[in-house]
Scaffold this motif. Sequence first.
Motif, PDB file in Angstrom:
ATOM      1  N   THR A   1     -10.236   7.371  -5.567  1.00 11.48           N
ATOM      2  CA  THR A   1      -9.780   6.518  -4.578  1.00 11.48           C
ATOM      3  C   THR A   1      -8.532   6.335  -4.431  1.00 11.48           C
ATOM      4  N   GLY A   2      -7.517   6.400  -5.564  1.00 11.83           N
ATOM      5  CA  GLY A   2      -6.447   6.261  -5.459  1.00 11.83           C
ATOM      6  C   GLY A   2      -5.458   7.458  -4.701  1.00 11.83           C
ATOM      7  N   ASP A   3      -6.073   8.536  -4.888  1.00 13.32           N
ATOM      8  CA  ASP A   3      -5.303   9.704  -4.254  1.00 13.32           C
ATOM      9  C   ASP A   3      -5.748   9.721  -2.881  1.00 13.32           C
TER      10      ASP A   3
ATOM     11  N   ALA B 269       1.624  -3.711  -4.108  1.00  8.81           N
ATOM     12  CA  ALA B 269       1.682  -4.881  -5.160  1.00  8.81           C
ATOM     13  C   ALA B 269       1.072  -4.839  -6.400  1.00  8.81           C
ATOM     14  N   GLY B 270       0.233  -3.695  -6.376  1.00  7.92           N
ATOM     15  CA  GLY B 270      -0.561  -3.443  -7.870  1.00  7.92           C
ATOM     16  C   GLY B 270      -2.054  -4.161  -7.787  1.00  7.92           C
ATOM     17  N   GLU B 271      -2.343  -4.630  -6.429  1.00  2.00           N
ATOM     18  CA  GLU B 271      -3.560  -5.381  -6.243  1.00  2.00           C
ATOM     19  C   GLU B 271      -4.579  -4.597  -5.812  1.00  2.00           C
TER      20      GLU B 271
ATOM     21  N   VAL C 141     -12.994  -2.275   2.546  1.00  2.00           N
ATOM     22  CA  VAL C 141     -12.151  -1.179   3.084  1.00  2.00           C
ATOM     23  C   VAL C 141     -12.474  -0.351   2.047  1.00  2.00           C
ATOM     24  N   THR C 142     -12.664  -0.452   0.931  1.00  3.49           N
ATOM     25  CA  THR C 142     -12.660   0.667  -0.325  1.00  3.49           C
ATOM     26  C   THR C 142     -14.095   1.005  -0.441  1.00  3.49           C
ATOM     27  N   ASN C 143     -15.110   0.078  -0.255  1.00  4.29           N
ATOM     28  CA  ASN C 143     -16.439   0.567  -0.334  1.00  4.29           C
ATOM     29  C   ASN C 143     -16.816   1.376   0.914  1.00  4.29           C
TER      30      ASN C 143
ATOM     31  N   GLY D 230       8.306   9.310  -9.428  1.00  5.49           N
ATOM     32  CA  GLY D 230       8.535   8.349  -8.379  1.00  5.49           C
ATOM     33  C   GLY D 230       7.459   7.900  -7.451  1.00  5.49           C
ATOM     34  N   ARG D 231       6.304   7.511  -8.142  1.00 10.61           N
ATOM     35  CA  ARG D 231       5.094   6.801  -7.314  1.00 10.61           C
ATOM     36  C   ARG D 231       5.705   5.578  -6.985  1.00 10.61           C
ATOM     37  N   ALA D 232       5.345   4.957  -5.964  1.00  5.62           N
ATOM     38  CA  ALA D 232       5.786   3.778  -5.337  1.00  5.62           C
ATOM     39  C   ALA D 232       5.369   2.468  -6.258  1.00  5.62           C
TER      40      ALA D 232
HETATM   41  P1  ADP Z   1      -3.957   3.506 -11.445  1.00  6.72           P
HETATM   42  O1  ADP Z   1      -5.570   3.588 -12.092  1.00  6.72           O
HETATM   43  O2  ADP Z   1      -2.748   4.485 -12.211  1.00  6.72           O
HETATM   44  O3  ADP Z   1      -3.596   2.183 -11.308  1.00  6.72           O
HETATM   45  P2  ADP Z   1      -4.971   4.559  -8.875  1.00  6.72           P
HETATM   46  O4  ADP Z   1      -4.301   5.731  -8.276  1.00  6.72           O
HETATM   47  O5  ADP Z   1      -6.297   4.678  -9.467  1.00  6.72           O
HETATM   48  O6  ADP Z   1      -4.019   4.121 -10.068  1.00  6.72           O
HETATM   49  O7  ADP Z   1      -4.891   3.335  -7.925  1.00  6.72           O
HETATM   50  C1  ADP Z   1      -3.633   3.143  -7.320  1.00  6.72           C
HETATM   51  C2  ADP Z   1      -4.059   1.873  -6.340  1.00  6.72           C
HETATM   52  O8  ADP Z   1      -4.910   2.085  -5.097  1.00  6.72           O
HETATM   53  C3  ADP Z   1      -4.438   0.357  -7.062  1.00  6.72           C
HETATM   54  O9  ADP Z   1      -3.509  -0.138  -7.927  1.00  6.72           O
HETATM   55  C4  ADP Z   1      -5.015  -0.071  -5.776  1.00  6.72           C
HETATM   56  O10 ADP Z   1      -4.175  -0.640  -5.131  1.00  6.72           O
HETATM   57  C5  ADP Z   1      -5.570   1.046  -5.108  1.00  6.72           C
HETATM   58  N1  ADP Z   1      -7.122   1.488  -5.470  1.00  6.72           N
HETATM   59  C6  ADP Z   1      -7.669   2.387  -6.028  1.00  6.72           C
HETATM   60  N2  ADP Z   1      -8.799   2.570  -6.220  1.00  6.72           N
HETATM   61  C7  ADP Z   1      -9.317   1.253  -5.611  1.00  6.72           C
HETATM   62  C8  ADP Z   1     -10.487   0.385  -5.878  1.00  6.72           C
HETATM   63  N3  ADP Z   1     -11.612   1.048  -6.114  1.00  6.72           N
HETATM   64  N4  ADP Z   1     -10.566  -0.675  -5.397  1.00  6.72           N
HETATM   65  C9  ADP Z   1      -9.716  -1.172  -4.747  1.00  6.72           C
HETATM   66  N5  ADP Z   1      -8.358  -0.765  -4.843  1.00  6.72           N
HETATM   67  C10 ADP Z   1      -8.329   0.576  -5.325  1.00  6.72           C
END
Ligand code: ADP
Length: 188
Positions: free
Chosen positions: A31-33, A55-57, A63-65, A132-134
């Motif tokens: 999901t991050g990618d 922000a790391g939140e 949205v994600t689901n 350099g990931r944000a």
């Molecule tokens: P890491 O595990 O190194 O923090 P990821 O690439 O998995 O990095 O995720 C990066 C960012 O993407 C998260 O900090 C979040 O903002 C968003 N993200 C990824 N997966 C999810 C998820 N399942 N639900 C909500 N946000 C997500």
Amino acid sequence: MRIVLLGPPGAGKGTQAARLAEQWGIPAISTGDIFRANVKGETPLGLKAKSYMDAGELVPDEVTNAMVRDRLAQDDVAPGFLLDGYPRNPEQAVELDGMMKDLRIELDAAVEITADFDVVTERLLGRAAEQGRADDTEDVIRRRLEVYAESTAPLTAYYEGSGHLVRVDGIGAVPEVTDRIVAAVESR
Ligand code: ADP
């Protein structure tokens, strides 16, 4: 093979997901990618996700689901999948259970890759320097680890309860960790 990968940021989920996907011939879905690709392409989804990611939140669940539901409906997922980075809180885990029920498929295992917070912090800071990931700045890394501890760590109890949890030590050489995961999952 249908697997979810759990573990703190920096535990090596992405690295292991790619290797396991190759070994088992199934797609790794991160999901991050997917979010990063959408941020880069400035898509509507990327615009929604960006401020949370920076922000790391967690990006909001709706949205994600929806994004994961669409992805799991695609044809290449029929032989199985590895989910990296989803679910990330108990609400998402319940949602995933519902999606899989609708698709009439079952989870094989939830693999938790364990690694000490000190080790992962150091790895993430190292990666920050290289890639350099944000969201790899020190403050945001700290927040991502807090969010992990608050929201994601409780998932191990969830999957322990459902009988899916497999714990694997994430410290060691990359191929060694892969072998541990394969052995642990295939011996179930
Ligand atoms: P890491 O595990 O190194 O923090 P990821 O690439 O998995 O990095 O995720 C990066 C960012 O993407 C998260 O900090 C979040 O903002 C968003 N993200 C990824 N997966 C999810 C998820 N399942 N639900 C909500 N946000 C997500």
